[in-house]
Motif scaffolding. Structure first.
Motif, PDB file in Angstrom:
ATOM      1  N   LEU A 275       0.821  -1.214   0.000  1.00 28.00           N
ATOM      2  CA  LEU A 275       0.000   0.000   0.000  1.00 28.00           C
ATOM      3  C   LEU A 275       0.854   1.263   0.000  1.00 28.00           C
ATOM      4  CD1 LEU A 275      -2.795  -0.990   2.558  1.00 28.00           C
ATOM      5  CD2 LEU A 275      -3.020  -0.788   0.071  1.00 28.00           C
ATOM      6  N   LEU A 276       2.041   1.176   0.601  1.00 25.54           N
ATOM      7  CA  LEU A 276       2.918   2.347   0.677  1.00 25.54           C
ATOM      8  C   LEU A 276       3.416   2.799  -0.695  1.00 25.54           C
ATOM      9  CD1 LEU A 276       4.940   1.493   3.898  1.00 25.54           C
ATOM     10  CD2 LEU A 276       3.551   3.547   3.532  1.00 25.54           C
ATOM     11  N   LYS A 277       3.252   1.945  -1.680  1.00 22.80           N
ATOM     12  CA  LYS A 277       3.623   2.333  -3.042  1.00 22.80           C
ATOM     13  C   LYS A 277       2.633   3.346  -3.616  1.00 22.80           C
ATOM     14  CE  LYS A 277       5.647  -2.222  -4.041  1.00 22.80           C
ATOM     15  NZ  LYS A 277       5.544  -3.452  -4.890  1.00 22.80           N
ATOM     16  N   TYR A 278       1.431   3.399  -3.022  1.00 22.83           N
ATOM     17  CA  TYR A 278       0.371   4.226  -3.588  1.00 22.83           C
ATOM     18  C   TYR A 278      -0.185   5.267  -2.605  1.00 22.83           C
ATOM     19  CZ  TYR A 278       0.488   0.083  -6.582  1.00 22.83           C
ATOM     20  OH  TYR A 278       0.902  -0.950  -7.387  1.00 22.83           O
ATOM     21  N   TYR A 279      -0.038   5.025  -1.300  1.00 25.52           N
ATOM     22  CA  TYR A 279      -0.656   5.900  -0.309  1.00 25.52           C
ATOM     23  C   TYR A 279       0.374   6.408   0.702  1.00 25.52           C
ATOM     24  CZ  TYR A 279      -4.873   3.673  -2.137  1.00 25.52           C
ATOM     25  OH  TYR A 279      -5.857   3.192  -2.959  1.00 25.52           O
ATOM     26  N   ARG A 280       0.103   7.549   1.267  1.00 24.66           N
ATOM     27  CA  ARG A 280       0.978   8.111   2.294  1.00 24.66           C
ATOM     28  C   ARG A 280       0.750   7.360   3.613  1.00 24.66           C
ATOM     29  NH1 ARG A 280       0.124  14.538   1.810  1.00 24.66           N
ATOM     30  NH2 ARG A 280       1.811  14.550   3.348  1.00 24.66           N
ATOM     31  N   PRO A 281       1.793   7.270   4.438  1.00 25.49           N
ATOM     32  CA  PRO A 281       1.698   6.497   5.687  1.00 25.49           C
ATOM     33  C   PRO A 281       0.536   6.896   6.588  1.00 25.49           C
ATOM     34  CG  PRO A 281       3.982   7.031   5.241  1.00 25.49           C
ATOM     35  CD  PRO A 281       3.167   7.755   4.204  1.00 25.49           C
ATOM     36  N   ARG A 282       0.228   8.202   6.651  1.00 25.49           N
ATOM     37  CA  ARG A 282      -0.816   8.631   7.594  1.00 25.49           C
ATOM     38  C   ARG A 282      -2.198   8.102   7.216  1.00 25.49           C
ATOM     39  NH1 ARG A 282      -2.680  14.795   6.494  1.00 25.49           N
ATOM     40  NH2 ARG A 282      -2.097  14.980   4.307  1.00 25.49           N
ATOM     41  N   TYR A 283      -2.447   7.902   5.912  1.00 29.36           N
ATOM     42  CA  TYR A 283      -3.750   7.399   5.487  1.00 29.36           C
ATOM     43  C   TYR A 283      -3.898   5.902   5.801  1.00 29.36           C
ATOM     44  CZ  TYR A 283      -3.988  11.857   3.047  1.00 29.36           C
ATOM     45  OH  TYR A 283      -4.000  13.198   2.759  1.00 29.36           O
ATOM     46  N   ILE A 284      -2.825   5.164   5.622  1.00 31.88           N
ATOM     47  CA  ILE A 284      -2.867   3.736   5.970  1.00 31.88           C
ATOM     48  C   ILE A 284      -2.969   3.585   7.490  1.00 31.88           C
ATOM     49  CG2 ILE A 284      -1.754   1.496   5.654  1.00 31.88           C
ATOM     50  CD1 ILE A 284      -0.112   2.766   3.404  1.00 31.88           C
ATOM     51  N   LEU A 285      -2.301   4.486   8.204  1.00 34.98           N
ATOM     52  CA  LEU A 285      -2.388   4.490   9.668  1.00 34.98           C
ATOM     53  C   LEU A 285      -3.833   4.646  10.122  1.00 34.98           C
ATOM     54  CD1 LEU A 285      -1.195   4.688  12.546  1.00 34.98           C
ATOM     55  CD2 LEU A 285      -0.759   7.123  12.097  1.00 34.98           C
ATOM     56  N   ARG A 286      -4.558   5.550   9.478  1.00 37.08           N
ATOM     57  CA  ARG A 286      -5.972   5.763   9.844  1.00 37.08           C
ATOM     58  C   ARG A 286      -6.772   4.478   9.666  1.00 37.08           C
ATOM     59  NH1 ARG A 286      -9.037  10.401   6.706  1.00 37.08           N
ATOM     60  NH2 ARG A 286      -8.200  11.697   8.384  1.00 37.08           N
ATOM     61  N   ALA A 287      -6.565   3.770   8.545  1.00 37.01           N
ATOM     62  CA  ALA A 287      -7.297   2.528   8.294  1.00 37.01           C
ATOM     63  C   ALA A 287      -6.983   1.492   9.369  1.00 37.01           C
ATOM     64  CB  ALA A 287      -6.934   1.980   6.917  1.00 37.01           C
ATOM     65  N   GLY A 288      -5.716   1.389   9.744  1.00 40.39           N
ATOM     66  CA  GLY A 288      -5.328   0.438  10.787  1.00 40.39           C
ATOM     67  C   GLY A 288      -5.941   0.769  12.129  1.00 40.39           C
ATOM     68  N   MET A 289      -5.999   2.056  12.458  1.00 39.50           N
ATOM     69  CA  MET A 289      -6.597   2.485  13.731  1.00 39.50           C
ATOM     70  C   MET A 289      -8.088   2.141  13.781  1.00 39.50           C
ATOM     71  SD  MET A 289      -4.166   4.108  15.550  1.00 39.50           S
ATOM     72  CE  MET A 289      -5.041   5.219  16.619  1.00 39.50           C
ATOM     73  N   LEU A 290      -8.777   2.366  12.677  1.00 41.63           N
ATOM     74  CA  LEU A 290     -10.214   2.067  12.639  1.00 41.63           C
ATOM     75  C   LEU A 290     -10.469   0.568  12.725  1.00 41.63           C
ATOM     76  CD1 LEU A 290     -11.416   4.603   9.911  1.00 41.63           C
ATOM     77  CD2 LEU A 290     -11.879   4.691  12.383  1.00 41.63           C
ATOM     78  N   LEU A 291      -9.622  -0.223  12.069  1.00 42.76           N
ATOM     79  CA  LEU A 291      -9.758  -1.677  12.132  1.00 42.76           C
ATOM     80  C   LEU A 291      -9.565  -2.161  13.564  1.00 42.76           C
ATOM     81  CD1 LEU A 291     -10.136  -4.295  10.498  1.00 42.76           C
ATOM     82  CD2 LEU A 291      -7.643  -4.372  10.213  1.00 42.76           C
ATOM     83  N   GLN A 292      -8.610  -1.576  14.259  1.00 44.38           N
ATOM     84  CA  GLN A 292      -8.392  -1.971  15.647  1.00 44.38           C
ATOM     85  C   GLN A 292      -9.563  -1.560  16.533  1.00 44.38           C
ATOM     86  OE1 GLN A 292      -5.565  -0.003  18.433  1.00 44.38           O
ATOM     87  NE2 GLN A 292      -4.430  -1.934  18.347  1.00 44.38           N
TER      88      GLN A 292
END
Length: 404
Positions: A275-292
Protein backbone atom coordinates in the motif's frame (compact mmCIF):
# COMPACT_ATOMS: atom_id res chain seq x y z
CA UNK A 1 42.42 -5.11 3.28
CA UNK A 2 39.09 -6.87 2.72
CA UNK A 3 36.07 -5.40 4.53
CA UNK A 4 33.67 -7.77 6.25
CA UNK A 5 30.98 -5.12 6.71
CA UNK A 6 27.64 -5.78 5.03
CA UNK A 7 26.50 -2.94 2.70
CA UNK A 8 23.61 -0.91 4.14
CA UNK A 9 21.53 -1.70 1.03
CA UNK A 10 21.73 -5.43 1.76
CA UNK A 11 18.65 -7.30 2.91
CA UNK A 12 20.94 -8.94 5.48
CA UNK A 13 21.23 -5.60 7.22
CA UNK A 14 17.45 -5.48 7.52
CA UNK A 15 17.49 -8.95 9.05
CA UNK A 16 20.15 -7.95 11.59
CA UNK A 17 18.31 -4.76 12.53
CA UNK A 18 15.12 -6.79 12.89
CA UNK A 19 17.03 -9.19 15.14
CA UNK A 20 17.60 -6.32 17.56
CA UNK A 21 13.87 -5.78 17.93
CA UNK A 22 13.21 -9.51 18.41
CA UNK A 23 15.06 -9.45 21.74
CA UNK A 24 12.02 -8.25 23.65
CA UNK A 25 9.42 -10.54 22.01
CA UNK A 26 11.66 -13.50 22.80
CA UNK A 27 12.12 -12.27 26.38
CA UNK A 28 8.35 -12.10 26.84
CA UNK A 29 6.70 -14.74 24.70
CA UNK A 30 8.99 -17.74 25.20
CA UNK A 31 7.87 -18.30 28.78
CA UNK A 32 4.23 -17.18 28.80
CA UNK A 33 3.09 -20.81 28.94
CA UNK A 34 5.41 -21.41 31.92
CA UNK A 35 3.89 -18.71 34.10
CA UNK A 36 1.51 -21.05 35.99
CA UNK A 37 4.47 -23.42 36.55
CA UNK A 38 6.65 -20.58 37.85
CA UNK A 39 3.91 -19.46 40.21
CA UNK A 40 3.83 -22.97 41.65
CA UNK A 41 7.63 -23.29 41.85
CA UNK A 42 8.07 -19.99 43.67
CA UNK A 43 4.92 -20.37 45.76
CA UNK A 44 3.33 -17.10 44.65
CA UNK A 45 0.08 -16.03 43.00
CA UNK A 46 -0.01 -15.89 39.19
CA UNK A 47 -0.42 -12.10 39.40
CA UNK A 48 3.11 -11.87 40.88
CA UNK A 49 4.54 -13.76 37.91
CA UNK A 50 2.59 -11.44 35.62
CA UNK A 51 4.65 -8.60 37.08
CA UNK A 52 7.70 -10.07 35.34
CA UNK A 53 5.97 -8.98 32.14
CA UNK A 54 4.90 -5.49 33.21
CA UNK A 55 8.27 -4.78 34.86
CA UNK A 56 9.91 -5.69 31.58
CA UNK A 57 7.87 -2.91 29.95
CA UNK A 58 9.16 -0.45 32.55
CA UNK A 59 12.81 -1.44 32.16
CA UNK A 60 12.50 -1.32 28.39
CA UNK A 61 11.08 2.21 28.54
CA UNK A 62 13.98 3.40 30.72
CA UNK A 63 16.46 1.78 28.34
CA UNK A 64 14.85 3.60 25.42
CA UNK A 65 14.92 6.92 27.27
CA UNK A 66 18.66 6.76 27.93
CA UNK A 67 19.72 4.71 24.92
CA UNK A 68 18.34 7.07 22.26
CA UNK A 69 20.38 10.16 23.20
CA UNK A 70 23.41 8.00 24.07
CA UNK A 71 23.39 6.63 20.53
CA UNK A 72 23.68 10.23 19.28
CA UNK A 73 26.77 10.85 21.39
CA UNK A 74 28.49 7.44 21.34
CA UNK A 75 27.20 5.92 18.11
CA UNK A 76 24.39 3.52 17.28
CA UNK A 77 26.57 0.42 17.17
CA UNK A 78 28.21 1.02 20.56
CA UNK A 79 24.86 1.42 22.31
CA UNK A 80 23.37 -1.58 20.51
CA UNK A 81 26.25 -3.85 21.58
CA UNK A 82 26.10 -2.60 25.17
CA UNK A 83 22.37 -3.35 25.27
CA UNK A 84 22.80 -6.85 23.82
CA UNK A 85 25.50 -7.61 26.38
CA UNK A 86 23.41 -6.48 29.38
CA UNK A 87 20.40 -8.39 28.06
CA UNK A 88 22.44 -11.58 27.75
CA UNK A 89 24.08 -11.32 31.17
CA UNK A 90 20.72 -10.69 32.88
CA UNK A 91 19.21 -13.68 31.08
CA UNK A 92 21.98 -15.93 32.37
CA UNK A 93 21.55 -14.69 35.96
CA UNK A 94 17.75 -15.18 35.82
CA UNK A 95 18.22 -18.81 34.80
CA UNK A 96 20.17 -19.58 38.00
CA UNK A 97 18.09 -17.44 40.40
CA UNK A 98 16.08 -19.06 43.18
CA UNK A 99 14.25 -15.94 44.43
CA UNK A 100 11.31 -14.36 42.66
CA UNK A 101 12.35 -10.97 44.07
CA UNK A 102 15.76 -11.27 42.41
CA UNK A 103 14.13 -12.32 39.14
CA UNK A 104 11.89 -9.25 39.19
CA UNK A 105 14.96 -7.00 39.53
CA UNK A 106 16.87 -8.88 36.83
CA UNK A 107 13.90 -8.61 34.48
CA UNK A 108 14.16 -4.82 34.71
CA UNK A 109 17.89 -5.00 33.90
CA UNK A 110 17.25 -7.43 31.05
CA UNK A 111 14.62 -5.06 29.65
CA UNK A 112 16.96 -2.10 30.11
CA UNK A 113 19.48 -3.82 27.85
CA UNK A 114 16.73 -4.75 25.40
CA UNK A 115 15.66 -1.10 25.29
CA UNK A 116 19.22 0.00 24.54
CA UNK A 117 19.50 -2.43 21.64
CA UNK A 118 16.03 -1.97 20.18
CA UNK A 119 16.06 1.83 20.18
CA UNK A 120 18.97 1.82 17.73
CA UNK A 121 17.25 -0.32 15.10
CA UNK A 122 14.95 2.33 13.64
CA UNK A 123 17.64 4.98 14.09
CA UNK A 124 20.01 3.00 11.88
CA UNK A 125 17.23 3.09 9.30
CA UNK A 126 16.56 6.82 9.65
CA UNK A 127 20.32 7.48 9.36
CA UNK A 128 20.54 5.59 6.08
CA UNK A 129 17.13 6.27 4.47
CA UNK A 130 14.34 8.84 4.30
CA UNK A 131 10.68 9.31 3.32
CA UNK A 132 8.64 6.27 2.31
CA UNK A 133 11.76 4.10 2.54
CA UNK A 134 11.69 4.63 6.31
CA UNK A 135 8.06 3.52 6.55
CA UNK A 136 8.75 0.49 4.35
CA UNK A 137 11.83 -0.68 6.26
CA UNK A 138 10.31 0.01 9.69
CA UNK A 139 7.31 -2.05 8.58
CA UNK A 140 9.60 -4.88 7.41
CA UNK A 141 11.54 -4.91 10.70
CA UNK A 142 8.24 -4.75 12.59
CA UNK A 143 6.91 -7.64 10.53
CA UNK A 144 10.02 -9.68 11.28
CA UNK A 145 9.74 -8.66 14.93
CA UNK A 146 6.23 -10.08 14.96
CA UNK A 147 7.54 -13.36 13.60
CA UNK A 148 9.41 -13.81 16.88
CA UNK A 149 6.18 -14.26 18.89
CA UNK A 150 5.11 -16.76 16.24
CA UNK A 151 8.16 -18.90 16.99
CA UNK A 152 8.73 -18.03 20.64
CA UNK A 153 5.72 -19.72 22.30
CA UNK A 154 6.32 -22.95 20.40
CA UNK A 155 10.04 -22.89 21.16
CA UNK A 156 9.32 -22.00 24.77
CA UNK A 157 6.80 -24.82 25.14
CA UNK A 158 9.37 -27.35 23.86
CA UNK A 159 12.13 -26.05 26.11
CA UNK A 160 9.89 -25.86 29.18
CA UNK A 161 8.44 -29.35 28.73
CA UNK A 162 11.86 -30.96 28.39
CA UNK A 163 14.19 -28.80 30.48
CA UNK A 164 12.08 -26.56 32.75
CA UNK A 165 11.43 -22.82 32.78
CA UNK A 166 15.13 -22.01 33.32
CA UNK A 167 16.00 -23.29 29.84
CA UNK A 168 14.13 -20.35 28.30
CA UNK A 169 16.64 -17.93 29.77
CA UNK A 170 19.59 -20.10 28.78
CA UNK A 171 18.26 -19.83 25.24
CA UNK A 172 17.98 -16.03 25.51
CA UNK A 173 21.57 -15.88 26.75
CA UNK A 174 22.78 -17.97 23.79
CA UNK A 175 20.77 -15.92 21.30
CA UNK A 176 22.25 -12.66 22.63
CA UNK A 177 25.78 -14.06 22.39
CA UNK A 178 25.33 -14.96 18.71
CA UNK A 179 23.72 -11.59 17.93
CA UNK A 180 26.51 -9.71 19.74
CA UNK A 181 29.19 -11.50 17.72
CA UNK A 182 27.49 -11.14 14.33
CA UNK A 183 26.51 -7.52 14.89
CA UNK A 184 29.96 -6.47 16.09
CA UNK A 185 31.65 -8.01 13.04
CA UNK A 186 29.29 -7.30 10.15
CA UNK A 187 27.39 -4.04 10.88
CA UNK A 188 28.91 -0.60 10.26
CA UNK A 189 28.30 2.50 12.36
CA UNK A 190 25.55 4.61 10.75
CA UNK A 191 26.13 7.77 12.77
CA UNK A 192 28.35 10.38 11.13
CA UNK A 193 31.70 10.18 12.92
CA UNK A 194 31.82 13.98 13.15
CA UNK A 195 28.65 13.89 15.27
CA UNK A 196 29.91 11.28 17.74
CA UNK A 197 31.13 13.36 20.68
CA UNK A 198 31.38 10.54 23.26
CA UNK A 199 29.99 12.98 25.81
CA UNK A 200 26.49 13.37 27.19
CA UNK A 201 25.53 15.70 30.01
CA UNK A 202 22.20 15.72 31.83
CA UNK A 203 21.32 18.94 30.05
CA UNK A 204 22.11 17.44 26.65
CA UNK A 205 20.01 14.39 27.50
CA UNK A 206 16.92 16.39 28.31
CA UNK A 207 17.50 19.03 25.62
CA UNK A 208 17.23 16.34 22.94
CA UNK A 209 13.81 15.35 24.25
CA UNK A 210 12.80 18.97 24.76
CA UNK A 211 13.25 19.64 21.05
CA UNK A 212 11.02 16.72 20.18
CA UNK A 213 8.34 17.45 22.79
CA UNK A 214 8.02 21.06 21.62
CA UNK A 215 6.25 19.73 18.50
CA UNK A 216 2.71 19.24 19.76
CA UNK A 217 1.42 17.46 16.69
CA UNK A 218 4.14 14.84 17.03
CA UNK A 219 3.18 14.32 20.66
CA UNK A 220 -0.45 13.78 19.74
CA UNK A 221 0.51 11.12 17.19
CA UNK A 222 2.97 9.63 19.67
CA UNK A 223 0.20 8.99 22.18
CA UNK A 224 -2.12 7.79 19.44
CA UNK A 225 0.09 4.88 18.35
CA UNK A 226 1.30 4.25 21.91
CA UNK A 227 -2.24 3.78 23.18
CA UNK A 228 -2.96 1.41 20.31
CA UNK A 229 0.17 -0.61 21.11
CA UNK A 230 -0.49 -0.65 24.86
CA UNK A 231 -3.69 -2.60 24.22
CA UNK A 232 -1.51 -5.41 22.88
CA UNK A 233 0.56 -5.38 26.08
CA UNK A 234 -2.62 -5.76 28.11
CA UNK A 235 -3.30 -8.97 26.23
CA UNK A 236 0.30 -10.22 26.56
CA UNK A 237 0.19 -9.68 30.33
CA UNK A 238 -3.08 -11.59 30.60
CA UNK A 239 -2.69 -14.17 27.81
CA UNK A 240 -1.88 -17.03 30.17
CA UNK A 241 -4.93 -16.24 32.34
CA UNK A 242 -7.28 -15.80 29.36
CA UNK A 243 -6.53 -19.08 27.62
CA UNK A 244 -5.04 -21.42 30.22
CA UNK A 245 -7.11 -20.40 33.25
CA UNK A 246 -10.38 -18.83 32.12
CA UNK A 247 -11.05 -20.94 29.01
CA UNK A 248 -9.05 -23.94 30.34
CA UNK A 249 -7.33 -24.52 27.00
CA UNK A 250 -4.83 -27.37 26.84
CA UNK A 251 -1.32 -25.82 27.15
CA UNK A 252 -0.36 -27.73 24.00
CA UNK A 253 -2.59 -25.41 21.93
CA UNK A 254 -1.46 -22.18 23.60
CA UNK A 255 1.38 -21.44 21.12
CA UNK A 256 -1.00 -21.89 18.19
CA UNK A 257 -3.59 -19.53 19.66
CA UNK A 258 -0.86 -16.98 20.21
CA UNK A 259 0.53 -17.55 16.71
CA UNK A 260 -2.80 -16.60 15.10
CA UNK A 261 -2.29 -13.00 16.27
CA UNK A 262 1.11 -12.88 14.67
CA UNK A 263 0.06 -14.45 11.38
CA UNK A 264 -2.57 -11.76 10.76
CA UNK A 265 -0.14 -9.05 11.89
CA UNK A 266 2.51 -10.26 9.44
CA UNK A 267 -0.04 -10.54 6.62
CA UNK A 268 -1.23 -6.97 7.16
CA UNK A 269 2.38 -5.78 7.49
CA UNK A 270 3.07 -7.27 4.07
CA UNK A 271 -0.07 -5.61 2.69
CA UNK A 272 1.20 -2.36 4.19
CA UNK A 273 4.48 -2.54 2.27
CA UNK A 274 2.43 -2.78 -0.95
CA UNK A 275 0.00 0.00 0.00
CA UNK A 276 2.92 2.35 0.68
CA UNK A 277 3.62 2.33 -3.04
CA UNK A 278 0.37 4.23 -3.59
CA UNK A 279 -0.66 5.90 -0.31
CA UNK A 280 0.98 8.11 2.29
CA UNK A 281 1.70 6.50 5.69
CA UNK A 282 -0.82 8.63 7.59
CA UNK A 283 -3.75 7.40 5.49
CA UNK A 284 -2.87 3.74 5.97
CA UNK A 285 -2.39 4.49 9.67
CA UNK A 286 -5.97 5.76 9.84
CA UNK A 287 -7.30 2.53 8.29
CA UNK A 288 -5.33 0.44 10.79
CA UNK A 289 -6.60 2.48 13.73
CA UNK A 290 -10.21 2.07 12.64
CA UNK A 291 -9.76 -1.68 12.13
CA UNK A 292 -8.39 -1.97 15.65
CA UNK A 293 -11.34 0.00 17.03
CA UNK A 294 -13.71 -2.56 15.47
CA UNK A 295 -11.74 -5.29 17.25
CA UNK A 296 -11.96 -3.34 20.51
CA UNK A 297 -15.74 -3.14 20.23
CA UNK A 298 -15.95 -6.90 19.61
CA UNK A 299 -13.89 -7.55 22.75
CA UNK A 300 -15.84 -5.04 24.82
CA UNK A 301 -19.12 -6.78 23.98
CA UNK A 302 -17.78 -10.36 24.14
CA UNK A 303 -16.37 -10.15 27.68
CA UNK A 304 -19.67 -8.81 29.03
CA UNK A 305 -21.74 -11.79 27.99
CA UNK A 306 -22.94 -14.04 30.81
CA UNK A 307 -20.77 -16.76 29.30
CA UNK A 308 -18.08 -15.13 27.13
CA UNK A 309 -17.61 -16.93 23.84
CA UNK A 310 -14.13 -18.32 23.29
CA UNK A 311 -14.33 -17.57 19.57
CA UNK A 312 -15.60 -14.04 20.16
CA UNK A 313 -12.71 -13.22 22.49
CA UNK A 314 -10.18 -15.07 20.36
CA UNK A 315 -11.35 -13.37 17.14
CA UNK A 316 -11.36 -9.94 18.76
CA UNK A 317 -7.84 -10.40 20.10
CA UNK A 318 -6.49 -11.64 16.75
CA UNK A 319 -8.02 -8.71 14.86
CA UNK A 320 -6.82 -6.25 17.53
CA UNK A 321 -3.18 -7.35 17.38
CA UNK A 322 -3.23 -8.06 13.66
CA UNK A 323 -4.32 -4.51 12.89
CA UNK A 324 -1.05 -3.23 14.36
CA UNK A 325 0.56 -4.36 11.11
CA UNK A 326 -1.01 -1.23 9.61
CA UNK A 327 -0.41 0.98 12.65
CA UNK A 328 3.07 0.77 14.12
CA UNK A 329 5.30 1.09 11.04
CA UNK A 330 3.26 3.95 9.59
CA UNK A 331 2.90 5.74 12.92
CA UNK A 332 6.65 5.51 13.52
CA UNK A 333 7.41 6.77 10.01
CA UNK A 334 5.04 9.72 10.44
CA UNK A 335 6.81 10.78 13.62
CA UNK A 336 10.38 10.15 12.42
CA UNK A 337 9.85 11.93 9.09
CA UNK A 338 8.33 14.85 10.99
CA UNK A 339 11.39 15.12 13.25
CA UNK A 340 14.49 14.25 11.16
CA UNK A 341 16.89 16.34 13.26
CA UNK A 342 16.07 14.50 16.50
CA UNK A 343 15.23 11.10 15.05
CA UNK A 344 16.94 9.11 17.82
CA UNK A 345 15.07 10.96 20.57
CA UNK A 346 11.83 10.72 18.59
CA UNK A 347 12.28 6.98 18.15
CA UNK A 348 13.18 6.58 21.83
CA UNK A 349 10.09 8.56 22.81
CA UNK A 350 7.96 6.11 20.81
CA UNK A 351 9.43 3.17 22.72
CA UNK A 352 9.19 4.94 26.07
CA UNK A 353 5.57 6.02 25.73
CA UNK A 354 4.19 2.71 24.49
CA UNK A 355 6.03 0.63 27.07
CA UNK A 356 5.29 3.01 29.95
CA UNK A 357 1.61 2.91 29.03
CA UNK A 358 1.87 -0.87 28.69
CA UNK A 359 3.50 -1.05 32.12
CA UNK A 360 0.85 1.13 33.76
CA UNK A 361 -2.18 -0.55 32.20
CA UNK A 362 -0.68 -4.04 32.51
CA UNK A 363 0.22 -3.46 36.17
CA UNK A 364 -3.33 -2.40 36.97
CA UNK A 365 -4.63 -5.60 35.34
CA UNK A 366 -2.05 -7.74 37.20
CA UNK A 367 -2.45 -6.11 40.61
CA UNK A 368 -6.25 -6.01 40.51
CA UNK A 369 -6.62 -9.51 39.16
CA UNK A 370 -10.23 -10.51 38.46
CA UNK A 371 -11.83 -13.88 37.87
CA UNK A 372 -13.43 -12.74 34.62
CA UNK A 373 -12.31 -11.06 31.39
CA UNK A 374 -14.12 -7.75 31.85
CA UNK A 375 -11.03 -5.75 32.97
CA UNK A 376 -8.94 -7.09 30.09
CA UNK A 377 -11.54 -6.50 27.38
CA UNK A 378 -12.44 -3.07 28.73
CA UNK A 379 -8.81 -1.97 28.95
CA UNK A 380 -8.08 -3.05 25.36
CA UNK A 381 -11.20 -1.27 24.09
CA UNK A 382 -10.35 1.96 25.95
CA UNK A 383 -6.78 1.87 24.61
CA UNK A 384 -7.86 1.73 20.97
CA UNK A 385 -10.71 4.20 21.52
CA UNK A 386 -8.31 6.73 23.05
CA UNK A 387 -5.80 6.07 20.28
CA UNK A 388 -8.37 6.83 17.59
CA UNK A 389 -9.47 10.00 19.36
CA UNK A 390 -5.85 11.19 19.58
CA UNK A 391 -5.30 10.41 15.89
CA UNK A 392 -8.30 12.54 14.87
CA UNK A 393 -7.08 15.39 17.08
CA UNK A 394 -3.63 15.12 15.49
CA UNK A 395 -5.01 15.26 11.95
CA UNK A 396 -6.97 18.42 12.80
CA UNK A 397 -4.09 20.11 14.61
CA UNK A 398 -3.00 23.27 12.77
CA UNK A 399 -0.14 24.40 14.99
CA UNK A 400 2.66 22.90 12.86
CA UNK A 401 3.43 21.68 9.37
CA UNK A 402 1.44 18.71 8.09
CA UNK A 403 2.63 15.22 8.87
CA UNK A 404 3.67 12.75 6.17
Amino acid sequence: MRSWKIPKESFLITILLASLVTLSPFAIDTYLAAMPMMAEVFGVHLSVIELTITLYFLGFAIGNFIGGPLSDSFGRKTVALLGIGLYGLSSLLISVSTSIEVILVLRVLQAFGGGFATVTSNVFISDWYEGKHVARLVTITSMMMMLAPLIAPVLGAVLISHFGWESVFYFLFGFSCVLFLVFSVFVSESRDQALITRRLTTRQLFDKYKTFFEDRQSIIFLFSISLSMSGMYVFITSASFIYLDFFAVDPYYFPYLFAANIILNVMLSFVNTQLLKYYRPRYILRAGMLLQLVAGVILFVSVRLDEPSFWGVFGGVVLFIGSLGLVFGNGTAVILNHNPKVSSSANAAIGISRFVLGFLVGSVIALFHADDLVPVGTAMFLCTLAGNVMYNIGMRYKGHRAVS
